[in-house]
Design a protein around this motif. Structure first.
Motif, mmCIF file in Angstrom:
data_model
loop_
_atom_site.group_PDB
_atom_site.id
_atom_site.type_symbol
_atom_site.label_atom_id
_atom_site.label_comp_id
_atom_site.label_asym_id
_atom_site.label_seq_id
_atom_site.Cartn_x
_atom_site.Cartn_y
_atom_site.Cartn_z
ATOM 1 N N VAL A 6 0.340 -2.245 -3.318
ATOM 2 C CA VAL A 6 1.510 -3.111 -3.256
ATOM 3 C C VAL A 6 1.247 -4.388 -2.477
ATOM 4 O O VAL A 6 1.853 -5.417 -2.759
ATOM 5 N N ALA A 7 0.353 -4.352 -1.489
ATOM 6 C CA ALA A 7 0.082 -5.554 -0.697
ATOM 7 C C ALA A 7 -1.284 -5.429 -0.037
ATOM 8 O O ALA A 7 -1.655 -4.342 0.401
ATOM 9 N N THR A 8 -2.000 -6.546 -0.001
ATOM 10 C CA THR A 8 -3.316 -6.550 0.638
ATOM 11 C C THR A 8 -3.389 -7.681 1.657
ATOM 12 O O THR A 8 -2.657 -8.674 1.558
ATOM 13 N N ILE A 9 -4.296 -7.539 2.601
ATOM 14 C CA ILE A 9 -4.542 -8.577 3.588
ATOM 15 C C ILE A 9 -6.003 -8.508 4.009
ATOM 16 O O ILE A 9 -6.574 -7.422 4.109
ATOM 17 N N ASP A 10 -6.597 -9.683 4.203
ATOM 18 C CA ASP A 10 -7.963 -9.756 4.695
ATOM 19 C C ASP A 10 -7.959 -10.086 6.186
ATOM 20 O O ASP A 10 -6.920 -10.445 6.749
ATOM 21 N N ARG A 11 -9.138 -10.040 6.770
ATOM 22 C CA ARG A 11 -9.222 -10.329 8.202
ATOM 23 C C ARG A 11 -8.745 -11.745 8.521
ATOM 24 O O ARG A 11 -8.156 -11.992 9.575
ATOM 25 N N SER A 65 -15.528 -8.280 8.763
ATOM 26 C CA SER A 65 -14.986 -8.745 7.502
ATOM 27 C C SER A 65 -14.428 -7.530 6.779
ATOM 28 O O SER A 65 -15.124 -6.524 6.649
ATOM 29 N N TYR A 66 -13.175 -7.613 6.367
ATOM 30 C CA TYR A 66 -12.572 -6.441 5.745
ATOM 31 C C TYR A 66 -11.385 -6.838 4.887
ATOM 32 O O TYR A 66 -10.877 -7.954 4.958
ATOM 33 N N SER A 67 -10.953 -5.891 4.109
ATOM 34 C CA SER A 67 -9.684 -5.984 3.391
ATOM 35 C C SER A 67 -8.904 -4.709 3.684
ATOM 36 O O SER A 67 -9.489 -3.628 3.806
ATOM 37 N N MET A 68 -7.593 -4.867 3.780
ATOM 38 C CA MET A 68 -6.727 -3.706 3.954
ATOM 39 C C MET A 68 -5.616 -3.768 2.925
ATOM 40 O O MET A 68 -5.249 -4.846 2.456
ATOM 41 N N CYS A 69 -5.103 -2.632 2.584
ATOM 42 C CA CYS A 69 -4.107 -2.555 1.514
ATOM 43 C C CYS A 69 -3.102 -1.458 1.813
ATOM 44 O O CYS A 69 -3.454 -0.414 2.367
ATOM 45 N N TRP A 70 -1.868 -1.710 1.467
ATOM 46 C CA TRP A 70 -0.853 -0.663 1.405
ATOM 47 C C TRP A 70 -0.762 -0.207 -0.044
ATOM 48 O O TRP A 70 -0.516 -1.019 -0.944
ATOM 49 N N PHE A 71 -0.964 1.078 -0.248
ATOM 50 C CA PHE A 71 -0.767 1.709 -1.554
ATOM 51 C C PHE A 71 0.491 2.575 -1.473
ATOM 52 O O PHE A 71 0.946 2.934 -0.397
ATOM 53 N N ARG A 72 0.993 2.939 -2.628
ATOM 54 C CA ARG A 72 2.072 3.915 -2.666
ATOM 55 C C ARG A 72 1.887 4.807 -3.879
ATOM 56 O O ARG A 72 1.271 4.420 -4.877
ATOM 57 N N GLN A 73 2.428 6.000 -3.758
ATOM 58 C CA GLN A 73 2.345 6.952 -4.864
ATOM 59 C C GLN A 73 3.635 7.742 -4.939
ATOM 60 O O GLN A 73 4.013 8.426 -3.979
ATOM 61 N N ALA A 74 4.299 7.625 -6.077
ATOM 62 C CA ALA A 74 5.508 8.383 -6.344
ATOM 63 C C ALA A 74 5.121 9.667 -7.085
ATOM 64 O O ALA A 74 4.085 9.705 -7.759
ATOM 65 N N PRO A 75 5.951 10.702 -6.993
ATOM 66 C CA PRO A 75 5.635 11.962 -7.693
ATOM 67 C C PRO A 75 5.410 11.741 -9.172
ATOM 68 O O PRO A 75 6.205 11.082 -9.846
ATOM 69 N N GLY A 76 4.296 12.261 -9.674
ATOM 70 C CA GLY A 76 3.998 12.167 -11.090
ATOM 71 C C GLY A 76 3.478 10.823 -11.549
ATOM 72 O O GLY A 76 3.278 10.612 -12.743
ATOM 73 N N THR A 91 10.793 4.399 -3.820
ATOM 74 C CA THR A 91 10.571 5.721 -3.237
ATOM 75 C C THR A 91 9.167 6.208 -3.549
ATOM 76 O O THR A 91 8.752 6.252 -4.712
ATOM 77 N N ALA A 92 8.408 6.546 -2.504
ATOM 78 C CA ALA A 92 7.017 6.964 -2.663
ATOM 79 C C ALA A 92 6.447 7.325 -1.297
ATOM 80 O O ALA A 92 7.068 7.061 -0.260
ATOM 81 N N THR A 93 5.266 7.915 -1.327
ATOM 82 C CA THR A 93 4.475 8.032 -0.104
ATOM 83 C C THR A 93 3.615 6.784 0.005
ATOM 84 O O THR A 93 2.941 6.423 -0.953
ATOM 85 N N TYR A 94 3.678 6.145 1.164
ATOM 86 C CA TYR A 94 2.947 4.908 1.384
ATOM 87 C C TYR A 94 1.718 5.187 2.246
ATOM 88 O O TYR A 94 1.806 5.865 3.283
ATOM 89 N N TYR A 95 0.584 4.653 1.796
ATOM 90 C CA TYR A 95 -0.688 4.850 2.474
ATOM 91 C C TYR A 95 -1.293 3.500 2.860
ATOM 92 O O TYR A 95 -1.232 2.557 2.076
#
Length: 126
Positions: free
Chosen positions: A48-53, A31-42, A90-94
């Motif tokens: 931005v989006a999540t998904i579960d199992r 059982s889990y959740s996953m997410c895409w995050f992003r971070q722009a400079p400053g 525009t950002a770094t996506y994690y």
């Protein structure tokens, strides 16, 4: 040992598309959740989006209708399809993973995720 490795970032013009991938290893939670995050400079990191199992997805209002999160459990890979890209994307996506299924109110908080990838850069030019 859990590892998350993102790929697929790059530079595109506004209106273009990219598909980000996040390959996981050692992540065997039922059982889990996953997410895409992003971070722009400053700016602060934002989800931005999540998904579960079970495939339940949620999206930030800023990307709803343009981004799509999905997963291939057979390949242990998480995806983020980015369409109709804008310069403000525009950002770094994690990608990030939580070892439990998070309640709706917790999904957008980075503090609830145990594992993180190293990030992939997305640059959108006007």
């Amino acid at each position: 040992q859990v590892q998350l490795v993102e790929s697929g970032g790059g530079s595109v013009q506004a209106g273009g598309s990219l598909r980000l991938s996040c390959a996981s290893s050692g992540f065997t939670y039922h059982s889990y959740s996953m997410c895409w995050f992003r971070q722009a400079p400053g700016k602060a990191r934002e989800g931005v989006a999540t998904i579960d199992r079970d495939g339940t997805t949620t999206y930030a209002n800023s990307v709803k209708g343009r981004f799509a999160i999905s997963q291939d459990n057979g390949k242990n890979t998480l995806y983020l399809q980015l369409n109709s890209l804008k310069p403000e994307d525009t950002a770094t996506y994690y990608c990030a993973a939580a070892s439990v299924r998070l309640a709706w109110w917790a999904r957008w908080s980075s503090a609830h995720y145990n594992y993180w990838g190293q990030g992939t850069q997305v640059t959108v030019s006007s």
